[in-house]
Design an enzyme around this catalytic site. Structure first.
Site, short mmCIF file in Angstrom:
data_model
loop_
_atom_site.label_atom_id
_atom_site.label_comp_id
_atom_site.label_asym_id
_atom_site.label_seq_id
_atom_site.Cartn_x
_atom_site.Cartn_y
_atom_site.Cartn_z
N ARG A 46 0.95 10.80 -13.65
CA ARG A 46 1.13 9.70 -12.85
C ARG A 46 1.19 11.30 -11.34
O ARG A 46 0.74 11.07 -10.89
CB ARG A 46 2.35 8.56 -11.93
CG ARG A 46 2.52 9.28 -10.56
CD ARG A 46 2.73 7.41 -10.30
NE ARG A 46 3.85 7.00 -11.04
CZ ARG A 46 4.93 7.71 -11.03
NH1 ARG A 46 5.45 8.64 -10.07
NH2 ARG A 46 6.11 7.39 -11.68
N TYR A 98 -14.70 0.68 8.68
CA TYR A 98 -14.79 0.03 7.87
C TYR A 98 -14.35 -1.54 7.50
O TYR A 98 -12.99 -1.43 8.08
CB TYR A 98 -14.31 0.44 5.88
CG TYR A 98 -14.73 -0.16 5.37
CD1 TYR A 98 -16.08 -0.35 3.83
CD2 TYR A 98 -13.25 -0.26 4.25
CE1 TYR A 98 -15.81 -1.29 3.53
CE2 TYR A 98 -13.53 -1.01 2.92
CZ TYR A 98 -15.01 -1.96 2.42
OH TYR A 98 -14.44 -1.63 1.06
N ASP A 170 -12.89 9.20 8.51
CA ASP A 170 -13.44 9.23 7.11
C ASP A 170 -15.11 9.45 7.12
O ASP A 170 -15.73 8.48 8.10
CB ASP A 170 -13.59 7.38 7.26
CG ASP A 170 -14.04 6.81 6.07
OD1 ASP A 170 -14.84 7.26 5.30
OD2 ASP A 170 -13.81 5.42 5.72
N LYS A 195 -18.57 5.68 -2.94
CA LYS A 195 -19.65 5.34 -2.99
C LYS A 195 -20.47 6.36 -3.04
O LYS A 195 -21.13 6.97 -4.12
CB LYS A 195 -20.43 5.24 -1.42
CG LYS A 195 -19.15 3.89 -0.72
CD LYS A 195 -18.89 2.49 -0.82
CE LYS A 195 -17.80 1.75 -0.74
NZ LYS A 195 -17.43 1.67 -0.10
C1 LIG Z 1 -16.15 1.09 1.22
C2 LIG Z 1 -15.27 2.00 1.99
C3 LIG Z 1 -14.11 2.35 1.97
C4 LIG Z 1 -13.27 1.72 0.69
O1 LIG Z 1 -13.13 2.48 -0.06
P1 LIG Z 1 -13.06 1.51 -1.29
O2 LIG Z 1 -13.35 2.25 -2.71
O3 LIG Z 1 -13.91 0.59 -1.70
O4 LIG Z 1 -11.70 1.00 -1.29
C5 LIG Z 1 -13.55 2.57 3.10
N1 LIG Z 1 -14.19 3.32 4.26
C6 LIG Z 1 -15.91 2.92 3.95
C7 LIG Z 1 -16.51 3.76 5.54
C8 LIG Z 1 -16.25 2.16 3.13
O5 LIG Z 1 -17.63 2.90 3.31
#
Ligand SMILES: *Cc1c(COP(=O)(O)O)cnc(C)c1O
Length: 381
Positions: A46, A98, A170, A195
């Site tokens: 961890r 998101y 982000d 992604k």
């Molecule tokens: C998918 C996404 C998230 C969340 O990520 P997860 O891996 O699904 O928890 C956060 N920000 C954006 C812009 C996203 O497309």
């Protein structure tokens, strides 16, 4: 070193003990200690794991951070970063972030005393007007999800510094290949590694990095204290995905530009949102702030009632949540990714019920255009 070389050789790219050119999957929870009170580099997985560590060093290297952190999902990373703020703190949040980001703030952190105001961050005045005495941070997505709005990260960071606030970005949609927020003045960069970084729709992961040593120590403490870490298998998959990020992003955005232009010229289409189109409000800023426009395209049909028929008629574009994989996906944010945002808030942000979001993959472009064409032909004008 060019970022394309860093994708492959950045961070820790090979195994220290064997020289293996792919960092092995260290599937272990604990590590033998040299003597009582004398742990080696790793103690417990961890707190640290060599496979995860390689990925963490890589994201820091790519974004210009001092330390990286890998989590079990993008949201686990967002959770850890938002845990930096004490109850009673206030943050300013982009209006089309998101859906899960909105949900974790609205449904989880608000319960624990976090306050927030939603604004369109592409207009700096909106941010400035909403800074309060207890404001601690500005949370921005650029390009945003799903409207691909562009926020001037450098201007936001300057405003934030003036008011002693943190700038959180982000960077999931742009990836460090197209945009590096820390270089523009941001303090913390967050990613859903699920992604484009993973890139093959086969892993869920989250990454965070910062160029501030003090913040890095706090995030490192929280990562271990909260425990939402990424496992070694998924760390390995994410790092493997990143190796080809440069060539994938080039292919994604070439196809996305072609699809966006095709849609914009089609009589059944009302409006297209893609920063690579001259008609996009953020086009000039995107040109300045990013080295390309990315692979995400959103649009509205003239006849909103035909939205379901259109997305179901597509054959190569798969109807599915998520984005950023090699395969093209299609979704309707109001029903899928952004359903957790109340309808009035969605509409205030410009996300209509009929908005369609495409994650344009790296298939042969003519096949993608033919697929869009046959589906549009079915719904007519
Ligand atoms: C998918 C996404 C998230 C969340 O990520 P997860 O891996 O699904 O928890 C956060 N920000 C954006 C812009 C996203 O497309």
């Amino acid at each position: 070193m060019h970022i394309n070389t860093k994708f492959i050789h950045g961070g820790i790219s090979e195994d220290k003990t064997t020289g293996a050119v792919s960092v092995p999957i260290y599937q272990t929870s604990t590590y033998r200690q040299n003597g009582l009170g004398q742990p080696k580099e790793y103690e417990y997985s961890r707190s640290g794991n060599p496979t995860r560590h390689a990925l963490e060093e890589l994201i820091a290297d790519l974004e210009g951070g001092v330390q990286g952190f890998a989590f079990g999902s993008g949201l686990a990373g967002i959770h850890t970063v938002l845990s930096l703020f004490a109850p009673g703190s206030h943050i300013i949040l982009g209006d089309d972030v998101y859906g899960g980001t909105f949900r974790i703030i609205d449904k989880v952190f608000v319960k624990n005393g976090l306050e927030y105001t939603i604004v369109d961050t592409s207009n700096l005045a909106n941010i400035e007007e909403n800074i309060q005495e207890n404001t601690k941070a500005i949370y921005v997505e650029s390009p945003s999800n799903p409207l691909l709005k562009i926020t001037d990260i450098q201007a936001v960071a300057e405003l934030a510094k003036k008011h002693n606030l943190l700038t959180l970005v982000d960077n999931t949609f742009a990836t460090p290949y197209l945009q590096r927020p820390l270089e523009l003045g941001a303090d913390i960069v967050l990613h859903s590694g699920t992604k484009y970084l993973g890139g093959h729709s086969d892993v869920v992961s989250g990454l965070v990095t910062t160029n501030n040593q003090e913040l890095a120590s706090e995030i490192g403490f929280l990562q271990n204290a909260v425990g939402g870490i990424l496992g070694p298998q998924d760390s390995w998959l994410t790092q493997r995905g990143i190796k080809t990020l440069g060539i994938r992003m080039e292919a994604h955005q070439k196809n996305a530009q072609a699809v966006a232009e095709y849609l914009e010229n089609h009589e059944a289409v009302e409006k297209v949102f893609y920063p690579g189109l001259a008609s996009h409000a953020g086009h000039e800023l995107a040109k300045k702030q990013m080295s390309g426009f990315g692979g995400m395209v959103s649009f509205e049909l003239k006849n909103e009632a035909k939205t379901a028929e259109f997305v179901e008629a597509l054959k190569i574009f798969t109807l599915a949540e998520s984005l950023g994989g090699v395969e093209s996906l299609v979704e309707v944010p109001s029903i899928m990714t952004h359903a957790s945002i109340p309808k009035d808030k969605r509409e205030a942000a410009g996300i209509k019920d009929g908005l369609v979001r495409l994650s344009v993959g790296i298939e042969y472009v003519d096949d993608l255009l033919a697929d869009v064409k046959q589906a549009l032909d079915k719904v007519g004008k």
